[in-house]
Scaffold this motif. Sequence first.
Motif, PDB file in Angstrom:
ATOM      1  N   UNK A 119       0.838  -1.202   0.000  1.00  0.00           N
ATOM      2  CA  UNK A 119       0.000   0.000   0.000  1.00  0.00           C
ATOM      3  C   UNK A 119       0.877   1.257   0.000  1.00  0.00           C
ATOM      4  N   UNK A 120       1.950   1.257   0.781  1.00  0.00           N
ATOM      5  CA  UNK A 120       2.866   2.405   0.769  1.00  0.00           C
ATOM      6  C   UNK A 120       3.375   2.653  -0.648  1.00  0.00           C
ATOM      7  N   UNK A 121       3.748   1.560  -1.325  1.00  0.00           N
ATOM      8  CA  UNK A 121       4.290   1.703  -2.683  1.00  0.00           C
ATOM      9  C   UNK A 121       3.224   2.262  -3.626  1.00  0.00           C
ATOM     10  N   UNK A 122       2.022   1.703  -3.560  1.00  0.00           N
ATOM     11  CA  UNK A 122       0.948   2.135  -4.459  1.00  0.00           C
ATOM     12  C   UNK A 122       0.555   3.583  -4.197  1.00  0.00           C
ATOM     13  N   UNK A 123       0.367   3.942  -2.927  1.00  0.00           N
ATOM     14  CA  UNK A 123      -0.015   5.319  -2.595  1.00  0.00           C
ATOM     15  C   UNK A 123       1.069   6.308  -3.030  1.00  0.00           C
ATOM     16  N   UNK A 124       2.320   5.932  -2.820  1.00  0.00           N
ATOM     17  CA  UNK A 124       3.419   6.858  -3.151  1.00  0.00           C
ATOM     18  C   UNK A 124       3.593   6.990  -4.654  1.00  0.00           C
ATOM     19  N   UNK A 125       3.395   5.905  -5.392  1.00  0.00           N
ATOM     20  CA  UNK A 125       3.474   5.989  -6.849  1.00  0.00           C
ATOM     21  C   UNK A 125       2.371   6.883  -7.391  1.00  0.00           C
ATOM     22  N   UNK A 126       1.182   6.806  -6.800  1.00  0.00           N
ATOM     23  CA  UNK A 126       0.088   7.680  -7.228  1.00  0.00           C
ATOM     24  C   UNK A 126       0.431   9.137  -6.969  1.00  0.00           C
ATOM     25  N   UNK A 127       1.007   9.417  -5.800  1.00  0.00           N
ATOM     26  CA  UNK A 127       1.400  10.793  -5.477  1.00  0.00           C
ATOM     27  C   UNK A 127       2.488  11.279  -6.431  1.00  0.00           C
ATOM     28  N   UNK A 128       3.470  10.421  -6.693  1.00  0.00           N
ATOM     29  CA  UNK A 128       4.610  10.839  -7.512  1.00  0.00           C
ATOM     30  C   UNK A 128       4.218  11.082  -8.966  1.00  0.00           C
ATOM     31  N   UNK A 129       3.098  10.485  -9.406  1.00  0.00           N
ATOM     32  CA  UNK A 129       2.652  10.675 -10.788  1.00  0.00           C
ATOM     33  C   UNK A 129       1.905  11.984 -10.990  1.00  0.00           C
ATOM     34  N   UNK A 130       1.647  12.701  -9.929  1.00  0.00           N
ATOM     35  CA  UNK A 130       0.882  13.946 -10.031  1.00  0.00           C
ATOM     36  C   UNK A 130       1.544  14.903 -11.016  1.00  0.00           C
ATOM     37  N   UNK A 131       0.714  15.588 -11.779  1.00  0.00           N
ATOM     38  CA  UNK A 131       1.220  16.521 -12.792  1.00  0.00           C
ATOM     39  C   UNK A 131       1.831  17.771 -12.166  1.00  0.00           C
ATOM     40  N   UNK A 132       1.416  18.076 -10.947  1.00  0.00           N
ATOM     41  CA  UNK A 132       1.817  19.328 -10.306  1.00  0.00           C
ATOM     42  C   UNK A 132       2.503  19.031  -8.989  1.00  0.00           C
ATOM     43  N   UNK A 133       3.590  19.777  -8.711  1.00  0.00           N
ATOM     44  CA  UNK A 133       4.369  19.571  -7.487  1.00  0.00           C
ATOM     45  C   UNK A 133       4.598  20.899  -6.792  1.00  0.00           C
ATOM     46  N   UNK A 134       4.541  20.872  -5.466  1.00  0.00           N
ATOM     47  CA  UNK A 134       4.899  22.037  -4.657  1.00  0.00           C
ATOM     48  C   UNK A 134       6.128  21.694  -3.825  1.00  0.00           C
ATOM     49  N   UNK A 135       7.107  22.579  -3.839  1.00  0.00           N
ATOM     50  CA  UNK A 135       8.293  22.433  -2.996  1.00  0.00           C
ATOM     51  C   UNK A 135       8.025  23.119  -1.663  1.00  0.00           C
ATOM     52  N   UNK A 136       8.149  22.373  -0.568  1.00  0.00           N
ATOM     53  CA  UNK A 136       7.928  22.924   0.773  1.00  0.00           C
ATOM     54  C   UNK A 136       9.258  22.895   1.519  1.00  0.00           C
ATOM     55  N   UNK A 137       9.760  24.079   1.847  1.00  0.00           N
ATOM     56  CA  UNK A 137      11.042  24.205   2.537  1.00  0.00           C
ATOM     57  C   UNK A 137      10.804  24.572   4.001  1.00  0.00           C
ATOM     58  N   UNK A 138      11.480  23.862   4.883  1.00  0.00           N
ATOM     59  CA  UNK A 138      11.351  24.107   6.317  1.00  0.00           C
ATOM     60  C   UNK A 138      12.722  23.979   6.963  1.00  0.00           C
ATOM     61  N   UNK A 139      12.794  24.285   8.247  1.00  0.00           N
ATOM     62  CA  UNK A 139      14.050  24.203   8.987  1.00  0.00           C
ATOM     63  C   UNK A 139      13.809  23.309  10.200  1.00  0.00           C
ATOM     64  N   UNK A 140      14.410  22.136  10.205  1.00  0.00           N
ATOM     65  CA  UNK A 140      14.181  21.190  11.292  1.00  0.00           C
ATOM     66  C   UNK A 140      14.714  21.748  12.608  1.00  0.00           C
ATOM     67  N   UNK A 141      13.986  21.426  13.678  1.00  0.00           N
ATOM     68  CA  UNK A 141      14.355  21.832  15.029  1.00  0.00           C
ATOM     69  C   UNK A 141      14.562  23.346  15.142  1.00  0.00           C
ATOM     70  N   UNK A 142      13.686  24.091  14.469  1.00  0.00           N
ATOM     71  CA  UNK A 142      13.738  25.545  14.560  1.00  0.00           C
ATOM     72  C   UNK A 142      12.318  26.049  14.735  1.00  0.00           C
ATOM     73  N   UNK A 143      12.021  26.556  15.918  1.00  0.00           N
ATOM     74  CA  UNK A 143      10.670  26.983  16.195  1.00  0.00           C
ATOM     75  C   UNK A 143       9.709  25.824  15.961  1.00  0.00           C
ATOM     76  N   UNK A 144       8.671  26.093  15.179  1.00  0.00           N
ATOM     77  CA  UNK A 144       7.693  25.055  14.828  1.00  0.00           C
ATOM     78  C   UNK A 144       7.671  24.831  13.320  1.00  0.00           C
ATOM     79  N   UNK A 145       8.802  25.118  12.684  1.00  0.00           N
ATOM     80  CA  UNK A 145       8.879  25.084  11.228  1.00  0.00           C
ATOM     81  C   UNK A 145       8.489  23.727  10.661  1.00  0.00           C
ATOM     82  N   UNK A 146       9.003  22.652  11.266  1.00  0.00           N
ATOM     83  CA  UNK A 146       8.723  21.325  10.714  1.00  0.00           C
ATOM     84  C   UNK A 146       7.250  20.965  10.866  1.00  0.00           C
ATOM     85  N   UNK A 147       6.665  21.219  12.041  1.00  0.00           N
ATOM     86  CA  UNK A 147       5.264  20.858  12.267  1.00  0.00           C
ATOM     87  C   UNK A 147       4.322  21.674  11.364  1.00  0.00           C
ATOM     88  N   UNK A 148       4.573  22.952  11.268  1.00  0.00           N
ATOM     89  CA  UNK A 148       3.714  23.808  10.450  1.00  0.00           C
ATOM     90  C   UNK A 148       3.812  23.422   8.978  1.00  0.00           C
TER      91      UNK A 148
END
Length: 575
Positions: A250-279
């Motif tokens: 299921x992980x493989x199937x769900x991830x392949x479906x996500x990866x085939x999406x025509x549109x992608x958003x890049x989300x940049x965060x800073x780990x262990x800095x404020x609440x950047x990762x959670x937000x």
Amino acid sequence: MVAVAEGIQRRLTMQTTEIAPDTTAIRSLDWDRDRFDIEFGLQNGTTYNSFLIRGEKTALVDTSHEKFRQLYLDTLKGLIDPARLDYLVVSHTEPDHSGLVKDILALAPNITVVGSKVAIQFLENWVNQPFQSQIVKNGDRIDLGNGHILEAVIAPNLHWPDTIFTYDTKTQVLFTCDAFGMHYCDDYTFDEDLDLLEDDFKYYYDCLMGPNARSVLSALKRMDKLPEITTIATGHGPLLYHNLSELTGRYRRWSEEQAKADTTVAVFYISDYGYSDRLSQAIAHGITKTGVAVDMMDVRSADPQEIKELMSIASGVVMGTPPTTGEVASIAQTAMGTILGATNPKQSFGVFESGALESESAYLLVNKFRDLGLTPGFAPILVKDTPNEQVYQLCEEAGTDLGQWLSRDRTIKQSKSLDSDLDKALGRLSSGLYVITAKKGNISSAMVASWVTQASFKPLGISVAVAKDRAIESLMYVGDHFVLNVLEAGNYQGLMKHFLKRFPPGANRFDGIKTYSASHGSPILADALAYMECEVKSRLDCGDHWTIYATVSTGRVSQTDGMTAVHHRKVGNHY
């Protein structure tokens, strides 16, 4: 063995189980429902799993949450003298798995801490004391003796940038920390009842792993190169044994479906800095609800070339505010320069504050993107205090708004793709008009619904179709409650117009609307013809919608001679 915490309100227990030769699971069981990360649907508590492997040398894989400090350490001491531990494998440095690393170092000063380069660097800054360490790369091995050879599998971004898996060649157990886990707490160590677990398994994937689908696929490719895996020892919930092939599939199937999406958003965060990762996780989850793919990247460890490659395929970019001072500032500012230099005017953007006092102004970052010609996908998210449920919900809704904006052309194209005759035939399906209202904690939401029908007599039940990108969808998981408000013929226009509005992220849907509370707290519309209080019993994945089956416990009619408003359509490609 089970140990129980006394004298505290939270129900915290410990469980130890032999899961393979010379291998003991040390499970910290947190039975109470509580918000964890962004998973507001958490109904069944969670566990924090740690593992002890004994060869000629001894290794401890991960620790536990600091709330279990005394319980965990007492349990560990009952199994082994901690001073005899040779290795501590840190799968990643998220506090719920590494919260007791300092305690282990105090009890075992000669222990060698094993982790990825990023993990060891973080721990060096965190513990503020010297310790022996061993940085591992993919394929590196540690021989514990008696056949136990631990092989490192690099798995970044699942869901922290420093994640590694560990494979024991003797027992064929793969220790994966967050990956393949779920927030589910019961006395069963393994995944014996799939029907009981699969909703929580999917929700955990959607929240934490779906936004990192490409990283999931990379990890699966590395797993494919390992010998047979008989058990996946997860960091949360039951270990995978009985349904291992099914759930990894299921992980493989769900991830392949996500990866085939025509549109992608890049989300940049800073780990262990404020609440950047959670937000950033909340925003990413909102984006993926629209069928848009997400690639998350931690600017602490991101390579400039990786940033450029991601930006070259991204239709949108989301950025958490970087620090202006401190050790991370120069790293973040360099990465920020690379991100800005790789943008193009066709992209949309979003900015959120990281919630740290020394972070750059969100508006300054917004202006930088605007000056480069990018289009804002949502208003900047300002975080002045510790984020609460409303803030995380705002982030999720902002992500959904961005995803809907980026996929608008696809949505229009799909709506026009139906055969004309079929489109007209579907349009002849008529239905009533309703407003679904729900409240969970301090979060409330509502939506106009027409795809509603009675589904059973015993028990009394209804079904309602909810689009996956609806804000209210996150409040309608198994065990959640909602109210079905029936709109009255000839007297529905005001309510329908109000709830069909496009609300900005985080907005109160009930401003100006007269309501009173159901027994479970969800709003009842005072001007509705009738209402029913409902509890979600199951969810069926129907492509772009969830079909929710719910039982009905209470209902009343305000106008006994009133009639339900009816919704007639001419075509079936939209509501």
